[in-house]
Design a protein around this motif. Sequence first.
Motif, PDB file in Angstrom:
ATOM      1  N   ARG A 155      37.916  34.648  45.105  1.00  0.00           N
ATOM      2  CA  ARG A 155      36.831  33.651  45.148  1.00  0.00           C
ATOM      3  C   ARG A 155      35.753  33.933  44.097  1.00  0.00           C
ATOM      4  O   ARG A 155      34.763  33.223  44.029  1.00  0.00           O
ATOM      5  N   ASN A 156      35.923  34.988  43.312  1.00  0.00           N
ATOM      6  CA  ASN A 156      34.970  35.398  42.276  1.00  0.00           C
ATOM      7  C   ASN A 156      33.606  35.771  42.867  1.00  0.00           C
ATOM      8  O   ASN A 156      32.564  35.554  42.236  1.00  0.00           O
ATOM      9  N   GLU A 157      33.626  36.349  44.066  1.00  0.00           N
ATOM     10  CA  GLU A 157      32.402  36.824  44.713  1.00  0.00           C
ATOM     11  C   GLU A 157      32.313  38.335  44.509  1.00  0.00           C
ATOM     12  O   GLU A 157      32.633  39.130  45.389  1.00  0.00           O
ATOM     13  N   LEU A 158      31.870  38.718  43.320  1.00  0.00           N
ATOM     14  CA  LEU A 158      32.013  40.105  42.889  1.00  0.00           C
ATOM     15  C   LEU A 158      31.124  41.072  43.667  1.00  0.00           C
ATOM     16  O   LEU A 158      31.501  42.230  43.868  1.00  0.00           O
ATOM     17  N   ASP A 159      29.956  40.625  44.098  1.00  0.00           N
ATOM     18  CA  ASP A 159      29.104  41.503  44.908  1.00  0.00           C
ATOM     19  C   ASP A 159      29.793  41.849  46.227  1.00  0.00           C
ATOM     20  O   ASP A 159      29.716  42.995  46.690  1.00  0.00           O
ATOM     21  N   LYS A 160      30.468  40.871  46.804  1.00  0.00           N
ATOM     22  CA  LYS A 160      31.212  41.120  48.043  1.00  0.00           C
ATOM     23  C   LYS A 160      32.397  42.054  47.796  1.00  0.00           C
ATOM     24  O   LYS A 160      32.720  42.894  48.634  1.00  0.00           O
ATOM     25  N   VAL A 161      33.038  41.896  46.641  1.00  0.00           N
ATOM     26  CA  VAL A 161      34.155  42.796  46.295  1.00  0.00           C
ATOM     27  C   VAL A 161      33.674  44.239  46.312  1.00  0.00           C
ATOM     28  O   VAL A 161      34.288  45.113  46.942  1.00  0.00           O
TER      29      VAL A 161
ATOM     30  N   LEU B  52      42.134  51.468  45.200  1.00  0.00           N
ATOM     31  CA  LEU B  52      41.938  51.885  43.809  1.00  0.00           C
ATOM     32  C   LEU B  52      42.412  50.819  42.828  1.00  0.00           C
ATOM     33  O   LEU B  52      41.786  50.597  41.784  1.00  0.00           O
ATOM     34  N   ARG B  53      43.505  50.155  43.159  1.00  0.00           N
ATOM     35  CA  ARG B  53      43.990  49.082  42.281  1.00  0.00           C
ATOM     36  C   ARG B  53      43.003  47.915  42.235  1.00  0.00           C
ATOM     37  O   ARG B  53      42.749  47.332  41.183  1.00  0.00           O
ATOM     38  N   LEU B  54      42.432  47.579  43.402  1.00  0.00           N
ATOM     39  CA  LEU B  54      41.419  46.532  43.429  1.00  0.00           C
ATOM     40  C   LEU B  54      40.179  46.935  42.617  1.00  0.00           C
ATOM     41  O   LEU B  54      39.621  46.129  41.877  1.00  0.00           O
ATOM     42  N   ALA B  55      39.766  48.197  42.771  1.00  0.00           N
ATOM     43  CA  ALA B  55      38.611  48.688  42.023  1.00  0.00           C
ATOM     44  C   ALA B  55      38.884  48.649  40.521  1.00  0.00           C
ATOM     45  O   ALA B  55      37.987  48.331  39.719  1.00  0.00           O
ATOM     46  N   ALA B  56      40.120  48.937  40.117  1.00  0.00           N
ATOM     47  CA  ALA B  56      40.486  48.890  38.698  1.00  0.00           C
ATOM     48  C   ALA B  56      40.422  47.454  38.177  1.00  0.00           C
ATOM     49  O   ALA B  56      39.957  47.205  37.049  1.00  0.00           O
ATOM     50  N   ARG B  57      40.873  46.490  38.981  1.00  0.00           N
ATOM     51  CA  ARG B  57      40.808  45.093  38.567  1.00  0.00           C
ATOM     52  C   ARG B  57      39.355  44.645  38.395  1.00  0.00           C
ATOM     53  O   ARG B  57      39.029  43.927  37.455  1.00  0.00           O
ATOM     54  N   LEU B  58      38.494  45.086  39.304  1.00  0.00           N
ATOM     55  CA  LEU B  58      37.078  44.740  39.201  1.00  0.00           C
ATOM     56  C   LEU B  58      36.463  45.355  37.942  1.00  0.00           C
ATOM     57  O   LEU B  58      35.716  44.688  37.206  1.00  0.00           O
ATOM     58  N   ALA B  59      36.788  46.612  37.674  1.00  0.00           N
ATOM     59  CA  ALA B  59      36.269  47.286  36.476  1.00  0.00           C
ATOM     60  C   ALA B  59      36.747  46.579  35.212  1.00  0.00           C
ATOM     61  O   ALA B  59      35.969  46.381  34.268  1.00  0.00           O
TER      62      ALA B  59
END
Length: 198
Positions: free
Chosen positions: A143-149, A173-180
Amino acid sequence: RAALFDPQHLGSTLAFSAFNACYRADFEVEIEQAQRALALLPPHLAWERGIAAVNLGIGLYHTGDMHGCEAAMYEANQAGFKAGSPRTCQRAMGYLGRISILHLRFDEAESYFEQSGQVVIDGKPYGFYDMSLFDLAQLSYERNELDKVRHYLELGMQANRLSSNAEMRTYGLRLAARLAQLQGAREQAWTLLDEALQ
């Protein structure tokens, strides 16, 4: 000695054997033993039936039977509620949320995930809630809600330190890598992926 051959005793044993098969990722055995357990356990043994049903659902999920998984998780949630077992309800709702996503029912999925992770969201970390928190992070990412991510990733990692579940840690960790990567922090993304591989 006769108690060893009692159907209820055998059903309880099979329920916990299915649980062990889940941790070995032996999903065919997990399904078979959970189904046998449910056939033997009477309705009043709600705690044991909840364990069997949730493991049946997990096995069916990992072998691609989403309709079967959904039915098993509904039963697990009802049994867990009847038995006063929040862990059973938590796992059932987590998988019901994942199935809701497959049906594109995103608001329903979010509701399931939030209920499943409520103890952690309220600031009381509990180990086995990491999956639902990471699922909330994944849904927020789409949903592109990065603060919630970031919020759900942080809570998920806190919960994961209690559960020590390597599969869920890798997921986080994979999710955190995608966010980074999305935020342009490529070096950090590679570091997180390397940690996931380890």
